[in-house]
Design a protein around this motif. Structure first.
Motif, PDB file in Angstrom:
ATOM      1  N   LEU A 172       0.833  -1.203   0.000  1.00 49.88           N
ATOM      2  CA  LEU A 172       0.000   0.000   0.000  1.00 49.88           C
ATOM      3  C   LEU A 172       0.871   1.259   0.000  1.00 49.88           C
ATOM      4  O   LEU A 172       0.658   2.177  -0.790  1.00 49.88           O
ATOM      5  CB  LEU A 172      -0.926  -0.006   1.223  1.00 49.88           C
ATOM      6  CG  LEU A 172      -1.748   1.248   1.488  1.00 49.88           C
ATOM      7  CD1 LEU A 172      -2.677   1.565   0.329  1.00 49.88           C
ATOM      8  CD2 LEU A 172      -2.530   1.086   2.785  1.00 49.88           C
ATOM      9  N   LEU A 173       1.875   1.282   0.864  1.00 48.76           N
ATOM     10  CA  LEU A 173       2.768   2.438   0.930  1.00 48.76           C
ATOM     11  C   LEU A 173       3.560   2.608  -0.361  1.00 48.76           C
ATOM     12  O   LEU A 173       3.735   3.727  -0.860  1.00 48.76           O
ATOM     13  CB  LEU A 173       3.710   2.303   2.123  1.00 48.76           C
ATOM     14  CG  LEU A 173       3.033   2.322   3.491  1.00 48.76           C
ATOM     15  CD1 LEU A 173       4.035   1.974   4.583  1.00 48.76           C
ATOM     16  CD2 LEU A 173       2.372   3.661   3.764  1.00 48.76           C
ATOM     17  N   HIS A 196      -3.002   2.925   8.241  1.00 49.88           N
ATOM     18  CA  HIS A 196      -3.665   2.185   7.172  1.00 49.88           C
ATOM     19  C   HIS A 196      -4.787   2.976   6.482  1.00 49.88           C
ATOM     20  O   HIS A 196      -4.774   3.127   5.253  1.00 49.88           O
ATOM     21  CB  HIS A 196      -4.191   0.851   7.713  1.00 49.88           C
ATOM     22  CG  HIS A 196      -4.612  -0.089   6.638  1.00 49.88           C
ATOM     23  ND1 HIS A 196      -3.719  -0.704   5.807  1.00 49.88           N
ATOM     24  CD2 HIS A 196      -5.837  -0.496   6.247  1.00 49.88           C
ATOM     25  CE1 HIS A 196      -4.371  -1.469   4.950  1.00 49.88           C
ATOM     26  NE2 HIS A 196      -5.666  -1.351   5.193  1.00 49.88           N
ATOM     27  N   ALA A 197      -5.736   3.471   7.230  1.00 49.00           N
ATOM     28  CA  ALA A 197      -6.897   4.152   6.633  1.00 49.00           C
ATOM     29  C   ALA A 197      -6.498   5.405   5.842  1.00 49.00           C
ATOM     30  O   ALA A 197      -6.941   5.571   4.700  1.00 49.00           O
ATOM     31  CB  ALA A 197      -7.933   4.486   7.699  1.00 49.00           C
ATOM     32  N   CYS A 212      11.708   4.604  -1.834  1.00 52.11           N
ATOM     33  CA  CYS A 212      10.272   4.361  -1.681  1.00 52.11           C
ATOM     34  C   CYS A 212       9.878   2.989  -2.205  1.00 52.11           C
ATOM     35  O   CYS A 212       8.780   2.796  -2.702  1.00 52.11           O
ATOM     36  CB  CYS A 212       9.480   5.438  -2.410  1.00 52.11           C
ATOM     37  SG  CYS A 212       9.659   7.064  -1.700  1.00 52.11           S
ATOM     38  N   ASP A 213      10.783   2.022  -2.120  1.00 47.43           N
ATOM     39  CA  ASP A 213      10.428   0.693  -2.599  1.00 47.43           C
ATOM     40  C   ASP A 213       9.962  -0.194  -1.451  1.00 47.43           C
ATOM     41  O   ASP A 213      10.029   0.164  -0.286  1.00 47.43           O
ATOM     42  CB  ASP A 213      11.563   0.051  -3.396  1.00 47.43           C
ATOM     43  CG  ASP A 213      12.789  -0.256  -2.555  1.00 47.43           C
ATOM     44  OD1 ASP A 213      12.729  -0.143  -1.322  1.00 47.43           O
ATOM     45  OD2 ASP A 213      13.822  -0.605  -3.154  1.00 47.43           O
ATOM     46  N   ARG A 214       9.462  -1.339  -1.823  1.00 45.79           N
ATOM     47  CA  ARG A 214       8.845  -2.261  -0.872  1.00 45.79           C
ATOM     48  C   ARG A 214       9.779  -2.662   0.268  1.00 45.79           C
ATOM     49  O   ARG A 214       9.360  -2.743   1.416  1.00 45.79           O
ATOM     50  CB  ARG A 214       8.375  -3.502  -1.628  1.00 45.79           C
ATOM     51  CG  ARG A 214       7.441  -4.376  -0.850  1.00 45.79           C
ATOM     52  CD  ARG A 214       6.861  -5.468  -1.699  1.00 45.79           C
ATOM     53  NE  ARG A 214       6.230  -4.888  -2.867  1.00 45.79           N
ATOM     54  CZ  ARG A 214       6.114  -5.517  -4.041  1.00 45.79           C
ATOM     55  NH1 ARG A 214       6.574  -6.732  -4.179  1.00 45.79           N
ATOM     56  NH2 ARG A 214       5.538  -4.928  -5.055  1.00 45.79           N
ATOM     57  N   GLU A 215      11.052  -2.887  -0.034  1.00 49.55           N
ATOM     58  CA  GLU A 215      11.988  -3.324   1.001  1.00 49.55           C
ATOM     59  C   GLU A 215      12.219  -2.245   2.053  1.00 49.55           C
ATOM     60  O   GLU A 215      12.317  -2.530   3.246  1.00 49.55           O
ATOM     61  CB  GLU A 215      13.331  -3.746   0.375  1.00 49.55           C
ATOM     62  CG  GLU A 215      13.276  -5.051  -0.387  1.00 49.55           C
ATOM     63  CD  GLU A 215      12.679  -4.889  -1.789  1.00 49.55           C
ATOM     64  OE1 GLU A 215      12.713  -3.774  -2.354  1.00 49.55           O
ATOM     65  OE2 GLU A 215      12.162  -5.894  -2.314  1.00 49.55           O
ATOM     66  N   ILE A 251      -5.374   8.182   0.494  1.00 47.47           N
ATOM     67  CA  ILE A 251      -4.415   8.851  -0.382  1.00 47.47           C
ATOM     68  C   ILE A 251      -4.203   8.037  -1.654  1.00 47.47           C
ATOM     69  O   ILE A 251      -4.202   8.584  -2.756  1.00 47.47           O
ATOM     70  CB  ILE A 251      -3.073   9.095   0.338  1.00 47.47           C
ATOM     71  CG1 ILE A 251      -3.258  10.126   1.446  1.00 47.47           C
ATOM     72  CG2 ILE A 251      -1.999   9.550  -0.645  1.00 47.47           C
ATOM     73  CD1 ILE A 251      -2.065  10.243   2.377  1.00 47.47           C
ATOM     74  N   ARG A 252      -4.025   6.724  -1.506  1.00 51.65           N
ATOM     75  CA  ARG A 252      -3.843   5.865  -2.685  1.00 51.65           C
ATOM     76  C   ARG A 252      -5.009   6.007  -3.651  1.00 51.65           C
ATOM     77  O   ARG A 252      -4.833   6.202  -4.846  1.00 51.65           O
ATOM     78  CB  ARG A 252      -3.695   4.411  -2.261  1.00 51.65           C
ATOM     79  CG  ARG A 252      -3.499   3.474  -3.459  1.00 51.65           C
ATOM     80  CD  ARG A 252      -3.936   2.068  -3.202  1.00 51.65           C
ATOM     81  NE  ARG A 252      -5.332   1.995  -2.827  1.00 51.65           N
ATOM     82  CZ  ARG A 252      -5.865   0.947  -2.197  1.00 51.65           C
ATOM     83  NH1 ARG A 252      -5.118  -0.080  -1.859  1.00 51.65           N
ATOM     84  NH2 ARG A 252      -7.157   0.941  -1.892  1.00 51.65           N
ATOM     85  N   ASP A 253      -6.230   5.931  -3.124  1.00 49.96           N
ATOM     86  CA  ASP A 253      -7.417   6.013  -3.960  1.00 49.96           C
ATOM     87  C   ASP A 253      -7.530   7.383  -4.642  1.00 49.96           C
ATOM     88  O   ASP A 253      -7.881   7.481  -5.808  1.00 49.96           O
ATOM     89  CB  ASP A 253      -8.669   5.706  -3.162  1.00 49.96           C
ATOM     90  CG  ASP A 253      -8.741   4.261  -2.705  1.00 49.96           C
ATOM     91  OD1 ASP A 253      -7.949   3.428  -3.195  1.00 49.96           O
ATOM     92  OD2 ASP A 253      -9.577   3.959  -1.832  1.00 49.96           O
ATOM     93  N   TYR A 254      -7.211   8.433  -3.907  1.00 49.30           N
ATOM     94  CA  TYR A 254      -7.266   9.778  -4.462  1.00 49.30           C
ATOM     95  C   TYR A 254      -6.249   9.934  -5.598  1.00 49.30           C
ATOM     96  O   TYR A 254      -6.575  10.433  -6.670  1.00 49.30           O
ATOM     97  CB  TYR A 254      -7.025  10.822  -3.377  1.00 49.30           C
ATOM     98  CG  TYR A 254      -7.147  12.233  -3.869  1.00 49.30           C
ATOM     99  CD1 TYR A 254      -8.386  12.764  -4.222  1.00 49.30           C
ATOM    100  CD2 TYR A 254      -6.024  13.036  -4.034  1.00 49.30           C
ATOM    101  CE1 TYR A 254      -8.504  14.054  -4.707  1.00 49.30           C
ATOM    102  CE2 TYR A 254      -6.131  14.320  -4.515  1.00 49.30           C
ATOM    103  CZ  TYR A 254      -7.365  14.833  -4.842  1.00 49.30           C
ATOM    104  OH  TYR A 254      -7.477  16.102  -5.334  1.00 49.30           O
ATOM    105  N   LEU A 255      -5.018   9.504  -5.352  1.00 51.90           N
ATOM    106  CA  LEU A 255      -3.988   9.598  -6.391  1.00 51.90           C
ATOM    107  C   LEU A 255      -4.358   8.775  -7.612  1.00 51.90           C
ATOM    108  O   LEU A 255      -4.147   9.223  -8.750  1.00 51.90           O
ATOM    109  CB  LEU A 255      -2.627   9.155  -5.825  1.00 51.90           C
ATOM    110  CG  LEU A 255      -1.997  10.099  -4.792  1.00 51.90           C
ATOM    111  CD1 LEU A 255      -0.773   9.433  -4.163  1.00 51.90           C
ATOM    112  CD2 LEU A 255      -1.636  11.434  -5.423  1.00 51.90           C
TER     113      LEU A 255
END
Length: 109
Positions: free
Chosen positions: A4-5, A95-96, A35-38, A101-105
């Protein structure tokens, strides 16, 4: 949570740097940098809320600049969502706002 991040970061960088007619920015793009998963996985494992907020905040600032700053309708909303994300104090609370933010972007891409 790490995916998600990473998605929030990816969408932010797409807004800031992706141009029509050029290759799209992907998860493995060097532009993703810290900004990667790791990186997010390590920050999550440490419970480093401030670190996560810092990395996401950096990406969101780039996106905010790309959409014209806080003086635009899109910018005001992104700024409001980013402020909510920055205000949380625990990992559970991240989380929320991250989903919003994800949905908005995703919607404005």
């Amino acid at each position: 949570m790490k995916l998600l991040l990473e998605t929030v970061a990816l969408y932010s960088l797409k807004l800031a740097y992706e141009t029509e007619g050029h290759s799209p920015i992907l998860r493995d793009d060097p532009l993703m940098g810290s900004c990667d998963r790791e990186v997010f996985e390590l920050l999550i494992r440490r419970g480093d809320v401030a670190g996560i907020q810092g990395e996401i905040g950096r990406c969101l600032n780039l996106a905010l600049g790309a959409i014209g700053g806080v003086d635009t309708v899109l910018g005001r909303e992104l700024h409001r969502l980013a402020a909510g994300f920055s205000a949380v104090q625990t990992m559970v609370e991240l989380h929320a706002p991250a989903i919003m933010i994800r949905d908005y972007l995703r919607d404005i891409l």
